[in-house]
Scaffold this motif. Structure first.
Motif, PDB file in Angstrom:
ATOM      1  N   ALA A  89       0.840  -1.205   0.000  1.00  0.00           N
ATOM      2  CA  ALA A  89       0.000   0.000   0.000  1.00  0.00           C
ATOM      3  C   ALA A  89       0.872   1.252   0.000  1.00  0.00           C
ATOM      4  O   ALA A  89       0.640   2.171   0.761  1.00  0.00           O
ATOM      5  CB  ALA A  89      -0.935  -0.010   1.193  1.00  0.00           C
ATOM      6  N   GLY A  90       1.908   1.275  -0.828  1.00  0.00           N
ATOM      7  CA  GLY A  90       2.732   2.480  -0.934  1.00  0.00           C
ATOM      8  C   GLY A  90       4.052   2.353  -0.211  1.00  0.00           C
ATOM      9  O   GLY A  90       4.532   1.264   0.072  1.00  0.00           O
ATOM     10  N   ASP A 156      -7.002  -1.573  12.505  1.00  0.00           N
ATOM     11  CA  ASP A 156      -5.958  -2.054  11.604  1.00  0.00           C
ATOM     12  C   ASP A 156      -6.338  -1.687  10.173  1.00  0.00           C
ATOM     13  O   ASP A 156      -7.366  -2.117   9.662  1.00  0.00           O
ATOM     14  CB  ASP A 156      -5.810  -3.571  11.754  1.00  0.00           C
ATOM     15  CG  ASP A 156      -4.622  -4.133  10.990  1.00  0.00           C
ATOM     16  OD1 ASP A 156      -3.997  -3.392  10.204  1.00  0.00           O
ATOM     17  OD2 ASP A 156      -4.310  -5.320  11.185  1.00  0.00           O
ATOM     18  N   LEU A 157      -5.493  -0.880   9.522  1.00  0.00           N
ATOM     19  CA  LEU A 157      -5.732  -0.489   8.138  1.00  0.00           C
ATOM     20  C   LEU A 157      -4.992  -1.393   7.156  1.00  0.00           C
ATOM     21  O   LEU A 157      -5.055  -1.176   5.954  1.00  0.00           O
ATOM     22  CB  LEU A 157      -5.309   0.973   7.925  1.00  0.00           C
ATOM     23  CG  LEU A 157      -6.070   2.002   8.764  1.00  0.00           C
ATOM     24  CD1 LEU A 157      -5.520   3.399   8.521  1.00  0.00           C
ATOM     25  CD2 LEU A 157      -7.559   1.962   8.491  1.00  0.00           C
ATOM     26  N   GLY A 158      -4.286  -2.390   7.681  1.00  0.00           N
ATOM     27  CA  GLY A 158      -3.614  -3.362   6.832  1.00  0.00           C
ATOM     28  C   GLY A 158      -2.119  -3.171   6.739  1.00  0.00           C
ATOM     29  O   GLY A 158      -1.547  -2.216   7.260  1.00  0.00           O
ATOM     30  N   SER A 159      -1.496  -4.088   6.038  1.00  0.00           N
ATOM     31  CA  SER A 159      -0.046  -4.073   5.859  1.00  0.00           C
ATOM     32  C   SER A 159       0.324  -3.059   4.785  1.00  0.00           C
ATOM     33  O   SER A 159      -0.259  -3.045   3.705  1.00  0.00           O
ATOM     34  CB  SER A 159       0.441  -5.467   5.468  1.00  0.00           C
ATOM     35  OG  SER A 159       1.834  -5.448   5.228  1.00  0.00           O
ATOM     36  N   VAL A 160       1.309  -2.222   5.105  1.00  0.00           N
ATOM     37  CA  VAL A 160       1.817  -1.269   4.118  1.00  0.00           C
ATOM     38  C   VAL A 160       2.822  -1.977   3.222  1.00  0.00           C
ATOM     39  O   VAL A 160       2.875  -1.735   2.022  1.00  0.00           O
ATOM     40  CB  VAL A 160       2.474  -0.061   4.831  1.00  0.00           C
ATOM     41  CG1 VAL A 160       3.049   0.912   3.822  1.00  0.00           C
ATOM     42  CG2 VAL A 160       1.475   0.633   5.729  1.00  0.00           C
ATOM     43  N   GLY A 161       3.627  -2.866   3.808  1.00  0.00           N
ATOM     44  CA  GLY A 161       4.606  -3.608   3.037  1.00  0.00           C
ATOM     45  C   GLY A 161       5.616  -4.304   3.922  1.00  0.00           C
ATOM     46  O   GLY A 161       5.535  -4.242   5.152  1.00  0.00           O
ATOM     47  N   LYS A 162       6.566  -4.985   3.264  1.00  0.00           N
ATOM     48  CA  LYS A 162       7.623  -5.705   3.985  1.00  0.00           C
ATOM     49  C   LYS A 162       8.978  -5.159   3.544  1.00  0.00           C
ATOM     50  O   LYS A 162       9.228  -4.981   2.357  1.00  0.00           O
ATOM     51  CB  LYS A 162       7.545  -7.193   3.701  1.00  0.00           C
ATOM     52  CG  LYS A 162       6.363  -7.871   4.363  1.00  0.00           C
ATOM     53  CD  LYS A 162       6.399  -9.373   4.137  1.00  0.00           C
ATOM     54  CE  LYS A 162       5.283 -10.064   4.855  1.00  0.00           C
ATOM     55  NZ  LYS A 162       3.966  -9.714   4.384  1.00  0.00           N
TER      56      LYS A 162
END
Length: 185
Positions: A89-90, A156-162
């Motif tokens: 997500a960015g 929780d708006l979710g995972s932005v990234g790893k």
């Protein structure tokens, strides 16, 4: 006397009429929500265990003396490695590095280069071999985005990234043995 009564009645009517011109006010109070601002924040958690990747070839020496010796190894890196970002997500690599360093105790190296000479020393027992390999330590961090609700609970708006981060550089794997050995980890 009648005139005085008329004046009193007129004043009373004016006072009463003036009061009717005022806007009504509510006397009951409405319940307001708890009132947390909708702030967003990030949580960083490590995903899986650390892994190690070679950035050069193993180098070994034999200690032919009758005592333990500190042997020096000058190694040249043959591979370059980078910290990478898997966006959901960015975000970007730089943003991910800054977030991980701010939220954890890890320092992150953005990139390594090949052709760099690194030195390492090992205490090698008498009549044994000592081997070493230059490596990086890599850890994966998941960055989650949250928002405070009006009731002050996180949403929780979710995972932005790893972030696939280089957390140790250089890292040296070592081993000592009576014959050739493979440095671990």
């Amino acid at each position: 006397m009648i005139t005085a009564m008329r004046r009193a009645a007129l004043v009373g009517a004016l006072v009463l009429g003036g009061g009717l011109l005022l806007a009504p006010t509510a006397s009951a109070t409405e319940a307001e929500p708890d009132g947390c601002p909708p702030d967003t924040w990030y949580q960083v958690s490590q995903y899986g265990a650390a892994s190690y990747e070679a950035i050069g070839s193993p180098s070994g020496k034999y200690n032919s003396s009758n005592s333990t010796e500190t042997l020096r190894y000058d190694l040249t890196t043959t591979t370059s490695k980078s910290t990478t970002w898997s966006a959901e997500a960015g975000g970007s690599v730089g943003w991910g590095i800054a977030t991980v360093q701010a939220k954890t105790s890890y320092s992150v190296t953005k990139q390594t280069t090949s052709g760099k000479t690194l030195s390492n020393t090992i205490n090698v027992p008498s009549h044994k071999y000592g081997y070493t390999t230059p490596k990086i330590e890599r850890r994966v961090f998941n960055i989650e985005k949250y928002q405070d609700t009006a009731r002050c609970t996180p949403r929780d708006l979710g995972s932005v990234g790893k972030l696939h981060a280089i957390t140790a550089y250089p890292f040296f794997s070592e081993c000592t043995a009576a014959s050739t050995c493979t440095p671990k980890p």
